[in-house]
Design an enzyme around this catalytic site. Structure first.
Site, PDB file in Angstrom:
ATOM      1  N   GLU A 110      12.369  15.848  13.150  1.00  0.00           N
ATOM      2  CA  GLU A 110      12.435  16.082  11.588  1.00  0.00           C
ATOM      3  C   GLU A 110      11.511  16.918  10.856  1.00  0.00           C
ATOM      4  O   GLU A 110      10.489  17.132  11.223  1.00  0.00           O
ATOM      5  CB  GLU A 110      11.955  14.615  11.180  1.00  0.00           C
ATOM      6  CG  GLU A 110      12.222  14.487   9.546  1.00  0.00           C
ATOM      7  CD  GLU A 110      11.953  12.704   9.404  1.00  0.00           C
ATOM      8  OE1 GLU A 110      10.706  12.287   9.619  1.00  0.00           O
ATOM      9  OE2 GLU A 110      12.565  12.168   8.716  1.00  0.00           O
TER      10      GLU A 110
ATOM     11  N   GLU B 259      10.856   1.117   9.005  1.00  0.00           N
ATOM     12  CA  GLU B 259      11.810   2.076   8.322  1.00  0.00           C
ATOM     13  C   GLU B 259      11.357   3.652   8.598  1.00  0.00           C
ATOM     14  O   GLU B 259      10.647   3.992   8.003  1.00  0.00           O
ATOM     15  CB  GLU B 259      12.319   1.701   7.001  1.00  0.00           C
ATOM     16  CG  GLU B 259      12.984   0.377   6.640  1.00  0.00           C
ATOM     17  CD  GLU B 259      14.268   0.330   6.952  1.00  0.00           C
ATOM     18  OE1 GLU B 259      14.965   1.465   7.433  1.00  0.00           O
ATOM     19  OE2 GLU B 259      15.010  -0.699   6.657  1.00  0.00           O
TER      20      GLU B 259
ATOM     21  N   LYS C 277       0.699  -1.290  -0.042  1.00  0.00           N
ATOM     22  CA  LYS C 277      -0.075  -0.106  -0.018  1.00  0.00           C
ATOM     23  C   LYS C 277       0.821   1.094  -0.058  1.00  0.00           C
ATOM     24  O   LYS C 277       1.419   1.666   0.915  1.00  0.00           O
ATOM     25  CB  LYS C 277      -0.811  -0.024   1.306  1.00  0.00           C
ATOM     26  CG  LYS C 277      -1.908   1.075   1.023  1.00  0.00           C
ATOM     27  CD  LYS C 277      -2.500   1.683   2.284  1.00  0.00           C
ATOM     28  CE  LYS C 277      -1.579   2.668   2.962  1.00  0.00           C
ATOM     29  NZ  LYS C 277      -1.244   3.901   2.054  1.00  0.00           N
TER      30      LYS C 277
ATOM     31  N   CYS D 135      14.633  10.475   4.259  1.00  0.00           N
ATOM     32  CA  CYS D 135      14.700  10.226   5.418  1.00  0.00           C
ATOM     33  C   CYS D 135      16.089  10.199   5.932  1.00  0.00           C
ATOM     34  O   CYS D 135      16.235  10.366   7.235  1.00  0.00           O
ATOM     35  CB  CYS D 135      14.155   8.649   5.406  1.00  0.00           C
ATOM     36  SG  CYS D 135      15.062   7.358   4.444  1.00  0.00           S
TER      37      CYS D 135
HETATM   38  P1  NAD Z   1       3.203   8.900   6.905  1.00  0.00           P
HETATM   39  O1  NAD Z   1       3.938   7.855   8.089  1.00  0.00           O
HETATM   40  O2  NAD Z   1       2.475   9.856   7.206  1.00  0.00           O
HETATM   41  O3  NAD Z   1       2.799   7.542   5.795  1.00  0.00           O
HETATM   42  C1  NAD Z   1       3.403   6.676   5.145  1.00  0.00           C
HETATM   43  C2  NAD Z   1       2.401   5.616   4.745  1.00  0.00           C
HETATM   44  O4  NAD Z   1       1.762   5.135   6.026  1.00  0.00           O
HETATM   45  C3  NAD Z   1       1.444   5.952   3.882  1.00  0.00           C
HETATM   46  O5  NAD Z   1       1.302   5.044   3.064  1.00  0.00           O
HETATM   47  C4  NAD Z   1       0.336   6.156   4.635  1.00  0.00           C
HETATM   48  O6  NAD Z   1      -0.968   5.888   3.860  1.00  0.00           O
HETATM   49  C5  NAD Z   1       0.248   5.310   5.783  1.00  0.00           C
HETATM   50  N1  NAD Z   1      -0.108   5.289   7.006  1.00  0.00           N
HETATM   51  C6  NAD Z   1      -0.208   6.572   7.765  1.00  0.00           C
HETATM   52  N2  NAD Z   1      -0.987   6.280   8.790  1.00  0.00           N
HETATM   53  C7  NAD Z   1      -1.243   5.045   9.115  1.00  0.00           C
HETATM   54  C8  NAD Z   1      -1.944   4.332   9.905  1.00  0.00           C
HETATM   55  N3  NAD Z   1      -2.451   4.855  10.974  1.00  0.00           N
HETATM   56  N4  NAD Z   1      -2.098   3.093   9.669  1.00  0.00           N
HETATM   57  C9  NAD Z   1      -1.717   2.277   8.622  1.00  0.00           C
HETATM   58  N5  NAD Z   1      -1.217   3.102   7.680  1.00  0.00           N
HETATM   59  C10 NAD Z   1      -0.853   4.250   7.907  1.00  0.00           C
HETATM   60  O7  NAD Z   1       4.778   9.105   6.176  1.00  0.00           O
HETATM   61  P2  NAD Z   1       4.869  10.166   5.003  1.00  0.00           P
HETATM   62  O8  NAD Z   1       4.472  11.660   5.460  1.00  0.00           O
HETATM   63  O9  NAD Z   1       4.091   9.485   3.833  1.00  0.00           O
HETATM   64  O10 NAD Z   1       6.612  10.296   4.579  1.00  0.00           O
HETATM   65  C11 NAD Z   1       7.298  10.838   5.391  1.00  0.00           C
HETATM   66  C12 NAD Z   1       7.929   9.923   6.547  1.00  0.00           C
HETATM   67  O11 NAD Z   1       8.638   8.598   6.025  1.00  0.00           O
HETATM   68  C13 NAD Z   1       9.218  10.687   7.172  1.00  0.00           C
HETATM   69  O12 NAD Z   1       9.157  10.692   8.518  1.00  0.00           O
HETATM   70  C14 NAD Z   1      10.451   9.927   6.603  1.00  0.00           C
HETATM   71  O13 NAD Z   1      11.586  10.175   7.184  1.00  0.00           O
HETATM   72  C15 NAD Z   1      10.033   8.767   6.310  1.00  0.00           C
HETATM   73  N6  NAD Z   1      10.719   7.691   5.518  1.00  0.00           N
HETATM   74  C16 NAD Z   1      11.556   6.741   6.139  1.00  0.00           C
HETATM   75  C17 NAD Z   1      12.358   5.968   5.145  1.00  0.00           C
HETATM   76  C18 NAD Z   1      13.357   4.969   5.978  1.00  0.00           C
HETATM   77  O14 NAD Z   1      13.830   4.121   5.186  1.00  0.00           O
HETATM   78  N7  NAD Z   1      13.764   4.971   7.223  1.00  0.00           N
HETATM   79  C19 NAD Z   1      12.281   6.150   3.614  1.00  0.00           C
HETATM   80  C20 NAD Z   1      11.475   7.144   3.149  1.00  0.00           C
HETATM   81  C21 NAD Z   1      10.701   7.972   4.180  1.00  0.00           C
END
Ligand code: NAD
Length: 514
Positions: free
Chosen positions: A404, A269, A194, A303
């Site tokens: 962040e 991650e 997803k 990230c």
């Molecule tokens: P987010 O956590 O808001 O969303 C990520 C994913 O989780 C999306 O697909 C979203 O639909 C889903 N999601 C959100 N809330 C959920 C819930 N309660 N239950 C199930 N699924 C849920 O993150 P974002 O704003 O899309 O991306 C930015 C973040 O991702 C930053 O914090 C960044 O550092 C992190 N990131 C980490 C890595 C890594 O490898 N460590 C890589 C890329 C991005």
């Protein structure tokens, strides 16, 4: 076959790609080789470069996810029935198809996620490499024979979990999808991915390409859906055997909590606040370039962004001045323009968060060296652009030094000596990445050993390849993606005991120790 309804300013090759791979007039989930329309709330996709809605679709909803889980379980059995070498050949073919369609895929990623085209062109090749790398592992993943002190022959098997749910964020959507799908299917699992509801398009294309390459229908399914509804439903589904989450710490902990209630393991991650440390004995000209690449590539929506710059006091003033002048010259603009190095922020909400954090930093006492605004020349575009921003003299206790931002915002903090640099670098709950710039080889390794981070660079920043393990310490998550370690994470070990003695003793309880 109807054309998908993508009203984004037309590119013939993008339209052709979508028409040939996703045979539906609307965007939906890619499940078992078909595009299934959702039944939930309407999701709007917004072009980051103009702020205009270019497509809407319905959140997948439970029936679509149930269907995906069902076909995934069946497809996994067919996948495992193939020889490992045959699976490897199909994975290699996925890489080849990615390379063949690279220009259209890169353009689609740029249009929908806002990443500059010069970056997405390279990233499609990196995703192809992921499938090629794991293609080679398909027939090399095996267990061990253990010389146990009894009359048994004891061996281990590395077995897939079954259906893996993967949830990914909006930054670098194709890269993240390939990064997780490739090791998952190499290890023999089926995938229900997803992607972020804000950037599903290139993940849908990748799912369809996997099937075109020959994976069984339903082995790789992509759900176009919202996290708190479709994402949660998929994590809690009885068929889910492993959850892999890439995203924010807040969502990661909500997902891990849901998975824990079902005793389903998770790989997380998460985000970071990585420290990039510059010593006076480093090559300062290279470090200036490295510091820009660390924070401003991808408009800081990365990230591993080097969002904290720690500079030794004796060179601090001179270094920040050089860095500020160089950063002002980085081309910011349309992501479709070949010259652009910093494109827009992905969405309005994130733009607002960045701006608020910058100005909170200023009110907390940081000095705004450059940026802190939308570039004036891009005002009329309606896009979510943010100028490269440097906040100097940031106290490590300030929010801007601890949380962040996920934008092109650098927090600079001076330090006196090695011990202080390490203490500041380790002063946040995160531990994703870090770097040191020094010509002193002993110091380089001392600092690398003492900074708590899953990835660390010496005189470099942001080099990442599928061959090397990647993951976080602390609140940056747990479990490892990429490299051989990802295959360990995507499999579970079974220990098999075979009695070999002619007249084996029947032992109640444990065999006596030697
Ligand atoms: P987010 O956590 O808001 O969303 C990520 C994913 O989780 C999306 O697909 C979203 O639909 C889903 N999601 C959100 N809330 C959920 C819930 N309660 N239950 C199930 N699924 C849920 O993150 P974002 O704003 O899309 O991306 C930015 C973040 O991702 C930053 O914090 C960044 O550092 C992190 N990131 C980490 C890595 C890594 O490898 N460590 C890589 C890329 C991005």
């Amino acid at each position: 076959m109807n054309a998908p309804r993508i009203d984004i300013d037309g590119s013939a090759r993008v339209q052709e790609l979508l028409q040939s791979l996703l045979p539906s007039k609307d965007i939906g989930s890619f499940v078992g080789g078909r595009v299934l329309p959702g039944t939930g709330e309407t999701v709007e996709l917004v072009d980051p470069a103009t702020g205009q809605v270019f497509l809407t679709y319905a959140d997948a909803g439970p029936a679509v996810i149930d269907a995906a889980m069902d076909v995934a379980q069946q497809a996994q059995a067919r996948w495992l029935a193939m020889t490992p070498s045959a699976r490897g050949r199909i994975m290699w073919e996925i890489g080849r198809l990615l390379r063949e369609h690279a220009p259209a895929i890169a353009e689609l990623e740029t249009r929908s996620a806002g990443q500059p085209i010069r970056d997405t062109r390279g990233l499609v090749g990196k995703v192809a490499e992921m499938f090629e790398y794991y293609a080679g592992w398909c027939d090399k993943l095996h267990g061990e024979v253990i010389p146990v002190p009894t009359s048994h022959f004891n061996y281990t098997r590395r077995e897939p979990y079954g259906v893996v749910v993967q949830i990914t964020p909006w930054n670098a959507p194709l890269f993240t999808a390939g990064w997780q799908i490739a090791p998952a299917i190499c290890a023999g699992n089926a995938v229900v991915l997803k992607p972020s509801e804000l950037t599903p398009l290139t993940s849908l294309v990748l799912g369809a390409l996997c099937e075109r390459a020959g994976v069984p229908e339903g082995l790789v399914n992509v759900i176009a859906g919202v996290g708190r509804t479709s994402g949660q439903y998929a994590v809690a589904h009885p068929a889910t055997r492993l959850v892999v989450f890439v995203g924010s710490a807040a969502a990661g902990s909500a997902i891990a909590a849901t998975a824990a209630r079902k005793v389903v393991p998770c790989i997380l991650e998460l985000g970071g606040k990585s420290g990039n440390i510059v010593f006076a004995d480093g090559d300062l000209d290279r470090a200036v370039v490295g510091a820009q690449a660390a924070i401003f590539a991808g408009a800081g929506q990365s990230c591993v962004a080097g969002s904290r710059l720690l500079v030794q006091q004796s060179v601090h003033g001179e270094f920040v001045e050089k860095l500020a002048r160089a950063s002002e010259r980085i081309p910011v603009g349309s992501p479709l323009d070949d010259r652009t190095q910093i494109g827009p922020i992905h969405n309005r909400q994130q733009w607002t968060k960045i701006d608020e954090m910058v100005w909170q930093g200023v009110s907390d006492g940081a000095r705004l060296a450059i940026g802190g605004c939308r570039p004036a020349a891009l005002e009329a575009t309606g896009g979510f652009y943010y100028a490269p921003t440097i906040l100097d003299r940031v106290d490590p206790a300030m929010e801007i030094a601890r949380e962040e931002v996920f934008g092109p915002v650098l927090a600079v903090t001076p330090f006196e000596d090695e011990a202080e640099a390490i203490a500041i670098a380790n002063g946040t709950p995160y531990g994703l990445a870090g770097a040191v710039w020094t010509e002193n080889v002993g110091r380089a390794h001392r600092v690398a050993a003492q900074v708590r981070a899953g990835t660390f660079w010496i005189n470099s920043y942001k080099t990442i390849t599928v061959m090397s393990p990647f993951g976080g310490f602390g609140q940056s998550g747990y479990g490892r993606s990429s490299g051989k370690e990802a295959l360990m994470a995507y499999t579970q070990t079974k220990s098999v005991w075979v009695e070999t003695a002619e007249n084996p003793p029947v032992v109640f309880g444990y065999h006596p120790a030697e």
